[in-house]
Scaffold this active site. Structure first.
Site, PDB file in Angstrom:
ATOM      1  NE  ARG A   1      12.394  40.556 -19.593  1.00 53.09           N
ATOM      2  CZ  ARG A   1      13.131  39.501 -19.934  1.00 53.09           C
ATOM      3  NH1 ARG A   1      12.967  38.347 -19.326  1.00 53.09           N
ATOM      4  NH2 ARG A   1      14.064  39.609 -20.866  1.00 53.09           N
TER       5      ARG A   1
ATOM      6  CG  HIS B   1      15.811  36.668 -14.775  1.00 55.51           C
ATOM      7  ND1 HIS B   1      15.359  37.920 -15.109  1.00 55.51           N
ATOM      8  CD2 HIS B   1      15.844  35.977 -15.960  1.00 55.51           C
ATOM      9  CE1 HIS B   1      15.146  37.995 -16.412  1.00 55.51           C
ATOM     10  NE2 HIS B   1      15.447  36.816 -16.958  1.00 55.51           N
TER      11      HIS B   1
HETATM   12  P1  NDP Z   1       8.837  35.333 -29.112  1.00 52.39           P
HETATM   13  O1  NDP Z   1       8.871  36.746 -29.560  1.00 52.39           O
HETATM   14  O2  NDP Z   1       9.457  34.300 -29.986  1.00 52.39           O
HETATM   15  O3  NDP Z   1       7.315  34.892 -28.870  1.00 52.39           O
HETATM   16  C1  NDP Z   1       6.385  35.690 -28.237  1.00 52.39           C
HETATM   17  C2  NDP Z   1       5.014  35.028 -28.286  1.00 52.39           C
HETATM   18  O4  NDP Z   1       4.089  35.819 -27.525  1.00 52.39           O
HETATM   19  C3  NDP Z   1       4.440  34.920 -29.695  1.00 52.39           C
HETATM   20  O5  NDP Z   1       3.773  33.701 -29.881  1.00 52.39           O
HETATM   21  C4  NDP Z   1       3.423  36.068 -29.759  1.00 52.39           C
HETATM   22  O6  NDP Z   1       2.325  35.834 -30.621  1.00 52.39           O
HETATM   23  C5  NDP Z   1       2.929  36.076 -28.326  1.00 52.39           C
HETATM   24  N1  NDP Z   1       2.362  37.391 -27.979  1.00 52.39           N
HETATM   25  C6  NDP Z   1       2.965  38.606 -28.008  1.00 52.39           C
HETATM   26  N2  NDP Z   1       2.105  39.563 -27.636  1.00 52.39           N
HETATM   27  C7  NDP Z   1       0.932  38.958 -27.391  1.00 52.39           C
HETATM   28  C8  NDP Z   1      -0.350  39.407 -26.964  1.00 52.39           C
HETATM   29  N3  NDP Z   1      -0.602  40.713 -26.750  1.00 52.39           N
HETATM   30  N4  NDP Z   1      -1.340  38.504 -26.813  1.00 52.39           N
HETATM   31  C9  NDP Z   1      -1.120  37.185 -27.042  1.00 52.39           C
HETATM   32  N5  NDP Z   1       0.075  36.681 -27.427  1.00 52.39           N
HETATM   33  C10 NDP Z   1       1.081  37.557 -27.598  1.00 52.39           C
HETATM   34  O7  NDP Z   1       9.477  35.306 -27.661  1.00 52.39           O
HETATM   35  P2  NDP Z   1      10.303  34.124 -26.968  1.00 52.39           P
HETATM   36  O8  NDP Z   1       9.457  32.913 -26.954  1.00 52.39           O
HETATM   37  O9  NDP Z   1      11.662  34.014 -27.545  1.00 52.39           O
HETATM   38  O10 NDP Z   1      10.484  34.711 -25.481  1.00 52.39           O
HETATM   39  C11 NDP Z   1       9.382  35.090 -24.677  1.00 52.39           C
HETATM   40  C12 NDP Z   1       9.865  35.872 -23.465  1.00 52.39           C
HETATM   41  O11 NDP Z   1      10.511  35.002 -22.541  1.00 52.39           O
HETATM   42  C13 NDP Z   1      10.939  36.931 -23.737  1.00 52.39           C
HETATM   43  O12 NDP Z   1      10.375  38.117 -24.270  1.00 52.39           O
HETATM   44  C14 NDP Z   1      11.525  37.134 -22.357  1.00 52.39           C
HETATM   45  O13 NDP Z   1      10.813  38.141 -21.687  1.00 52.39           O
HETATM   46  C15 NDP Z   1      11.300  35.798 -21.657  1.00 52.39           C
HETATM   47  N6  NDP Z   1      12.569  35.098 -21.374  1.00 52.39           N
HETATM   48  C16 NDP Z   1      12.814  34.725 -20.064  1.00 52.39           C
HETATM   49  C17 NDP Z   1      13.971  34.039 -19.747  1.00 52.39           C
HETATM   50  C18 NDP Z   1      14.241  33.612 -18.352  1.00 52.39           C
HETATM   51  O14 NDP Z   1      15.336  33.126 -18.056  1.00 52.39           O
HETATM   52  N7  NDP Z   1      13.293  33.711 -17.440  1.00 52.39           N
HETATM   53  C19 NDP Z   1      14.959  33.684 -20.785  1.00 52.39           C
HETATM   54  C20 NDP Z   1      14.590  34.103 -22.102  1.00 52.39           C
HETATM   55  C21 NDP Z   1      13.438  34.791 -22.374  1.00 52.39           C
HETATM   56  P3  NDP Z   1       2.540  35.757 -32.232  1.00 52.39           P
HETATM   57  O15 NDP Z   1       3.359  34.503 -32.453  1.00 52.39           O
HETATM   58  O16 NDP Z   1       1.191  35.618 -32.759  1.00 52.39           O
HETATM   59  O17 NDP Z   1       3.277  36.997 -32.608  1.00 52.39           O
HETATM   60  C1  OXD Z   2      16.295  36.824 -21.719  1.00 52.93           C
HETATM   61  C2  OXD Z   2      16.355  36.560 -20.286  1.00 52.93           C
HETATM   62  O1  OXD Z   2      15.429  37.585 -22.166  1.00 52.93           O
HETATM   63  O2  OXD Z   2      17.365  35.991 -19.816  1.00 52.93           O
HETATM   64  O3  OXD Z   2      17.124  36.261 -22.459  1.00 52.93           O
HETATM   65  O4  OXD Z   2      15.421  36.890 -19.570  1.00 52.93           O
END
Ligand code: NDP
Ligand code: OXD
Length: 306
Positions: free
Chosen positions: A221, A269
């Site tokens: 983000r 994006h």
């Molecule tokens: P998940 O919820 O599956 O994974 C999030 C990861 O971040 C987990 O490993 C979590 O740790 C870690 N995390 C969360 N908070 C912290 C912190 N404070 N410190 C360290 N690690 C942390 O999310 P996704 O992988 O599915 O997606 C990640 C992000 O990607 C989405 O939230 C979205 O914003 C972005 N996205 C962007 C897209 C694009 O087109 N650019 C498309 C889709 C998503 P733990 O496993 O230990 O909980």
């Molecule tokens: C999502 C994205 O969160 O597209 O799926 O960013």
């Protein structure tokens, strides 16, 4: 009971057609055109306005129209409301390929050769040798990216909130291990969810812990990044380059300094776009689960905010 679609800044024609086909007997409305908000128990949301959440007395489920849930103002929702998100194998593959592509593009100096081509300059250089990629966030997407990079011969480290054990990936957890995770990276990829703990995490203090030839890839983000700190880091040789897919303000303002910065690559994006077809299958399944009092899929931990 009815289903309200509040997906803003997108053309929802295909989404509504597909949802209506999947759920032919359900009353589906598109915000703000809903005759009785008291009938709404299920909302499909993307960048929904805050005022929506206080007008739904019988809300039970909010389904994000994407993997991230930061566009849902969870603090407005009563505790019993369930929040769910999209988890899709194609979206995950797309993200893994996007990150691999941007790592390789930098490694192979593609941007530099593109500029040289425009100038008619023939000047070969060896590819960058750095091979170590660090991934912040080891969830659905971070782990898939890690595996893709390992399969392509990269050395991979990952950082998450809780400890992980992933084959061929050196893992680090929590704030205490952040510095250790960062200090030898050639590429830093951000795949964290946006929460109060991760907002602004990509700032001067993190950049100063990275080697100054490091490349930043932010696909999570825009608000993870302190934009002026990135410009400062690039202009002061604290970082080599950045690939950015997400921005604090989208679309990016036409006069934003990122557009013309020679060391920034911008994509709109699009790293991993939600597929209407797979998303609607998941939405319909969750709607029917709510109707039948079954367990919903891909629910979010509301206390963690992701
Ligand atoms: P998940 O919820 O599956 O994974 C999030 C990861 O971040 C987990 O490993 C979590 O740790 C870690 N995390 C969360 N908070 C912290 C912190 N404070 N410190 C360290 N690690 C942390 O999310 P996704 O992988 O599915 O997606 C990640 C992000 O990607 C989405 O939230 C979205 O914003 C972005 N996205 C962007 C897209 C694009 O087109 N650019 C498309 C889709 C998503 P733990 O496993 O230990 O909980
Ligand atoms: C999502 C994205 O969160 O597209 O799926 O960013």
């Amino acid at each position: 009971m009815s289903l309200l679609v509040c997906v803003t800044r997108k053309d929802n024609t295909k989404l509504l057609d597909t949802l209506n086909a999947q759920l032919p007997d359900v009353d589906i409305y598109e915000w703000p055109h809903c005759p009785d908000l008291a009938q709404v128990e299920f909302v499909l949301a993307w960048n929904a306005p805050d005022e929506l959440w206080t007008q739904l007395p019988n809300l039970k489920v909010v389904q994000s129209y994407g993997a991230g849930v930061d566009g849902i103002a969870m603090h407005f929702l009563p505790e019993h409301v369930t929040v769910t998100r999209i988890v899709d194998s194609q979206l995950t593959k797309d993200m893994a390929q996007y990150v691999l592509t941007h790592v390789l593009a930098h490694k192979l100096r593609l941007k530099q050769y593109f500029v040289q081509q425009q100038q008619g300059v023939w000047k070969p250089k060896r590819a960058h040798q750095g091979n170590h990629v660090g991934i912040m966030g080891l969830g659905e997407l971070g782990q898939a990216v890690a595996n893709q990079l390992v399969d392509n011969g990269f050395k991979v480290s990952g950082w998450s909130a809780s400890e992980k054990n992933i084959a061929n990936v050196a893992t680090y957890a929590s704030q205490e291990q952040l510095e250790l995770f960062l200090h030898k990276l050639d590429y830093l990829v951000c795949l964290l969810p946006l929460t109060k703990h991760t907002k602004g995490i990509l700032d001067k203090s993190v950049f100063s812990l990275l080697p100054n030839h490091c490349v930043l890839i932010n696909v999570a983000r825009g608000q993870h990044l302190v934009e002026e700190d990135l410009i400062w880091a690039l202009d002061n040789n604290e970082l080599a380059a950045a690939s950015l897919d997400v921005f604090t303000q989208e679309p990016l303002d036409s006069d934003h300094p990122f557009w013309l910065h020679p060391n920034i690559t911008i994509t709109p994006h699009c790293a991993a776009l939600t597929s209407v077809t797979t998303a609607c299958e998941q939405i319909a399944k969750n709607y029917l689960s709510l109707l039948n009092s079954d367990k919903l899929t891909n629910t979010v931990d509301r206390t963690k905010g992701y």
